[in-house]
Design an enzyme around this catalytic site. Sequence first.
Site, short mmCIF file in Angstrom:
data_model
loop_
_atom_site.label_atom_id
_atom_site.label_comp_id
_atom_site.label_asym_id
_atom_site.label_seq_id
_atom_site.Cartn_x
_atom_site.Cartn_y
_atom_site.Cartn_z
N HIS A 184 -1.86 6.03 8.24
CA HIS A 184 -1.41 4.72 7.78
C HIS A 184 -1.81 4.26 6.36
O HIS A 184 -2.80 3.76 6.18
CB HIS A 184 -1.97 3.64 8.87
CG HIS A 184 -1.40 2.17 9.02
ND1 HIS A 184 -1.65 1.35 7.94
CD2 HIS A 184 -0.36 1.86 9.55
CE1 HIS A 184 -1.08 0.28 8.20
NE2 HIS A 184 0.04 0.63 9.12
N ILE A 234 -3.33 1.93 3.93
CA ILE A 234 -3.47 0.46 3.90
C ILE A 234 -4.38 0.36 5.43
O ILE A 234 -3.85 0.91 6.33
CB ILE A 234 -2.16 -0.06 3.75
CG1 ILE A 234 -1.69 0.29 2.38
CG2 ILE A 234 -2.19 -1.54 4.46
CD1 ILE A 234 -0.12 -0.33 2.62
N GLY A 251 -2.88 -4.17 9.88
CA GLY A 251 -3.15 -5.55 10.26
C GLY A 251 -3.73 -5.98 11.59
O GLY A 251 -4.85 -6.59 11.66
N VAL A 252 -3.13 -5.18 12.51
CA VAL A 252 -4.10 -5.43 13.94
C VAL A 252 -5.36 -5.02 14.06
O VAL A 252 -6.07 -5.60 14.52
CB VAL A 252 -3.17 -4.62 14.99
CG1 VAL A 252 -3.48 -3.10 14.79
CG2 VAL A 252 -3.65 -5.12 16.31
N GLU A 284 -8.54 -7.31 14.59
CA GLU A 284 -9.55 -7.04 15.83
C GLU A 284 -11.05 -7.24 15.30
O GLU A 284 -11.92 -7.55 15.80
CB GLU A 284 -9.37 -5.37 16.12
CG GLU A 284 -10.57 -4.67 16.78
CD GLU A 284 -10.56 -5.44 18.46
OE1 GLU A 284 -11.83 -5.29 18.83
OE2 GLU A 284 -9.80 -5.93 18.95
#
Length: 145
Positions: free
Chosen positions: A47, A53, A56-57, A61
């Site tokens: 990623h 990067i 976002g998840v 979290e």
Amino acid sequence: MNVNEIMQHLPHRYPFLLVDRIIDLQPGKSITGIKNVSFNESFFQGHFPGQPIMPGVLIVEAMAQVAGVMAFRSGIEGSGKSVYFMSIEKAKFRRPVVPGDQLRLNIKVLQQRGNVWKFSGSATVDDKTASEADFTAMVTDKEIS
């Protein structure tokens, strides 16, 4: 709180423990945690190759893990209890988080009724908002299989 103290409150461990330090805690009101983002994080392999990067998840979290520490430090007996997501709302991703960044995870309690907590969180890098979200979590007995 250092990472060893954090692990006394959260069940997460490498590679999924996403909080390195708690720098401010006002039980039942607010908490601020730190996540140092390293190129060695396993998710950077895919990623994205050549342009790493933080997903976002995983930022959301990390906010939830900081909120979980606050729930346990606000009088919830941690033994035999877990904190689980119920909902995530208003999630926004404002800027990429990359290796070398230090995420400051700021969480505020919006509401707490019984075992249900509603939080507002933001993740900043160098005082610039990277992500924000409202989320709800429930404290419940650990599932035993």
